[in-house]
Design an enzyme around this catalytic site. Structure first.
Site, PDB file in Angstrom:
ATOM      1  N   GLN A   8       0.808  -1.216   0.000  1.00  0.00           N
ATOM      2  CA  GLN A   8       0.000   0.000   0.000  1.00  0.00           C
ATOM      3  C   GLN A   8       0.843   1.268   0.000  1.00  0.00           C
ATOM      4  OE1 GLN A   8      -3.185   0.130   2.831  1.00  0.00           O
ATOM      5  NE2 GLN A   8      -3.883   2.100   2.114  1.00  0.00           N
ATOM      6  N   GLU A  59      -3.313  -7.678  -1.798  1.00  0.00           N
ATOM      7  CA  GLU A  59      -4.782  -7.591  -1.765  1.00  0.00           C
ATOM      8  C   GLU A  59      -5.223  -6.499  -2.722  1.00  0.00           C
ATOM      9  OE1 GLU A  59      -6.774  -5.259   0.574  1.00  0.00           O
ATOM     10  OE2 GLU A  59      -5.089  -3.900   0.417  1.00  0.00           O
ATOM     11  N   SER A  81       7.083   0.300   1.913  1.00  0.00           N
ATOM     12  CA  SER A  81       7.242   0.673   3.309  1.00  0.00           C
ATOM     13  C   SER A  81       7.536  -0.622   4.045  1.00  0.00           C
ATOM     14  CB  SER A  81       5.977   1.319   3.851  1.00  0.00           C
ATOM     15  OG  SER A  81       4.971   0.349   3.927  1.00  0.00           O
ATOM     16  N   THR A 124       3.288  -6.624   3.299  1.00  0.00           N
ATOM     17  CA  THR A 124       3.562  -6.777   1.867  1.00  0.00           C
ATOM     18  C   THR A 124       4.836  -6.031   1.478  1.00  0.00           C
ATOM     19  OG1 THR A 124       1.188  -6.856   1.495  1.00  0.00           O
ATOM     20  CG2 THR A 124       2.570  -6.586  -0.427  1.00  0.00           C
ATOM     21  N   THR A 147       1.511   2.327  12.906  1.00  0.00           N
ATOM     22  CA  THR A 147       0.316   1.797  12.250  1.00  0.00           C
ATOM     23  C   THR A 147       0.142   0.318  12.546  1.00  0.00           C
ATOM     24  OG1 THR A 147       1.621   1.360  10.289  1.00  0.00           O
ATOM     25  CG2 THR A 147       0.414   3.423  10.338  1.00  0.00           C
ATOM     26  N   ASN A 203       2.654  12.130   0.457  1.00  0.00           N
ATOM     27  CA  ASN A 203       3.155  11.478  -0.754  1.00  0.00           C
ATOM     28  C   ASN A 203       3.553  12.489  -1.814  1.00  0.00           C
ATOM     29  OD1 ASN A 203       2.731   9.075   0.479  1.00  0.00           O
ATOM     30  ND2 ASN A 203       0.790   8.644  -0.527  1.00  0.00           N
ATOM     31  N   GLU A 248      25.758   6.919 -10.796  1.00  0.00           N
ATOM     32  CA  GLU A 248      26.588   7.973 -10.220  1.00  0.00           C
ATOM     33  C   GLU A 248      26.251   8.209  -8.758  1.00  0.00           C
ATOM     34  OE1 GLU A 248      27.306  11.918 -12.158  1.00  0.00           O
ATOM     35  OE2 GLU A 248      26.752  10.781 -13.923  1.00  0.00           O
TER      36      GLU A 248
END
Length: 449
Positions: free
Chosen positions: A11, A71, A140, A145, A179, A228, A254
């Protein structure tokens, strides 16, 4: 061409990916349906943006990217969102059941079933490239996942594409904002493979970016979209020189050469300036010197980690917009004279600079002001060890009681993997400590600066 394939896992990786592709499309004038009115050459021209987009015969531009999740809900948002026509349906891969915040599910049981399909799609994208340069991997490591499938995929990419560089943009758990209870487990198990299978990993953390949004953009309650979009600006600045032409262009390899002194020491801090709302920007003169200074401000670091507690080994400054080398050199000379910004004594120069003439683009209706010039700094600092020691401490508290371990073992992991990963991180902390220690020869020369 030097193409780059982006891989968005889980996610977090997908939502950051959405923000990035939204921004790339705006920067290149590509519409949500993939058409690009300004591009006159139909079919794969040799334009710089073709590093990130492939072109079909019908003049449609398709991102060289794969989105994968165990999912469907998050990927379904991409499938129905504004940019649904941009991606090829085969690039959006989703499973049926999720990893449930469990590294072992992402890495062993459920991830195993989907990973070959992913590699197959990546192979198709790679075959479509004339000179694949490397991969950008977004994930993350707090969830199941991003950590489990993310590291499984990196391991398999190392086997299939051994020599290609892999850059990771990794969202690490924050000190205060959590979380999931098992974040420390997932992130340490995942870092264990990031250590071996990425060449450069840029650490991001939500709490640091929340604070930047609150402080610099006056957003009282930042959402993931706000975060984001900020991350997307950083990634855009890093990759701008691959996608546009400029005075001092910087290749992915580089970065590696200039930022990684030893293979394991490849976890980077990033910062971006100016992060400023439209109301404020109106009244400020944001010169090269000013934005360079703010890039070094501890408060502007995108991970909760204070660079004043460590030493810099190397910095890479990516300027874009109205910037000339003369101003940059002057600003960097000023930075070097500052006592608060310390470099290790075995790396006297320490700066890599890239300049790109394309000014930063902002998302319409977004939070950032449209500015003439911006800088993104990626730095290798010994202070990043703080992030690891914080996680290790949390890991130890839980692992001492073997709390939650049965969920991992039940999915086919062995308990030994926990201690192996933990030992690897202990070694990493030690590595960072040793890199920062003064060298013995350097002691007599301190006065000669």
């Amino acid at each position: 061409m030097r193409e780059v394939i982006s891989i968005h896992v889980g996610q977090g990786g997908i939502q950051v990916g959405n923000a990035c592709w939204e921004l790339f499309c705006l920067e290149h004038g590509i519409q949500p349906d993939g058409q690009m009115p300004s591009d006159k050459t139909i079919g794969g021209g040799d334009d710089a943006f073709n590093t990130f987009f492939s072109e079909t015969g019908a003049g449609k531009h398709v991102p060289r990217a794969v989105f994968l999740d165990l999912e469907p809900t998050v990927i379904d948002e991409v499938r129905t969102g504004t940019y649904r026509q941009l991606f090829h349906p085969e690039q959006l891969i989703s499973g049926k059941e999720d990893a449930a915040n469990n590294f072992a599910r992402g890495h062993y049981t459920i991830g195993k079933e989907i990973v070959d399909l992913c590699l197959d799609r990546i192979r198709k994208l790679a075959d479509n490239c004339t000179g694949l340069q490397g991969f950008l991997v977004f994930n993350s490591v707090g969830g199941g996942t991003g950590s489990g499938l993310g590291s499984l995929l990196l391991e398999r990419l190392s086997v299939d594409y051994g020599k290609k560089s892999k850059l990771g943009f990794t969202i690490y758990p924050s000190p205060q904002v959590s979380t999931a209870v098992v974040e420390p487990y997932n992130s340490i198990l995942s870092t264990h493979s990031l250590l071996e299978h990425t060449d450069v990993a840029v650490m991001l953390d939500n709490e640091a970016i929340y604070d930047i949004c609150r402080r610099n953009l006056d957003i009282e309650r930042p959402t993931y979209t706000n975060l984001n979009r900020l991350i997307a600006q950083v990634i855009s600045s890093l990759t701008a020189s691959l996608r546009f032409d400029g005075a001092l262009n910087v290749d992915i390899t580089e970065f590696q050469t200039n930022l990684v002194p030893y293979p394991r020491i490849h976890f980077m801090l990033s910062s971006y300036a100016p992060i400023i709302s439209a109301e404020k920007a109106y009244h400020e003169q944001l010169s090269v010197a000013e934005i360079t200074n703010s890039a070094f401000e501890p408060a502007n670091m995108m991970a909760k980690c204070d660079p004043r507690h460590g030493k810099y080994m190397a910095c890479s400054m990516m300027y874009r917009g109205d910037v000339v080398p003369k101003d940059v050199n002057a600003s960097i000379a000023t930075i070097k004279t500052k006592r608060t910004i310390q470099f290790v004594d075995w790396c006297p120069t320490g700066f890599k600079v890239g300049i790109n003439y394309q000014p930063p683009t902002v998302v319409p209706g977004g939070d950032l002001a449209k500015v003439m010039r911006a800088v993104c700094m990626i730095s290798n600092s010994t202070a990043i060890a703080e992030v690891f020691s914080r996680l290790d401490h949390k890991f130890d508290l839980m692992y001492a009681k073997r709390a939650f371990v049965h969920w991992y073992v039940g999915e086919g992991m062995e308990e030994g993997e926990f201690s192996e990963a933990r030992e690897d991180l202990a070694a990493l902390e030690k590595d960072y400590e040793e890199v920062g220690i003064e060298t013995a020869e350097g002691e007599g020369e301190e006065e000669g600066y």
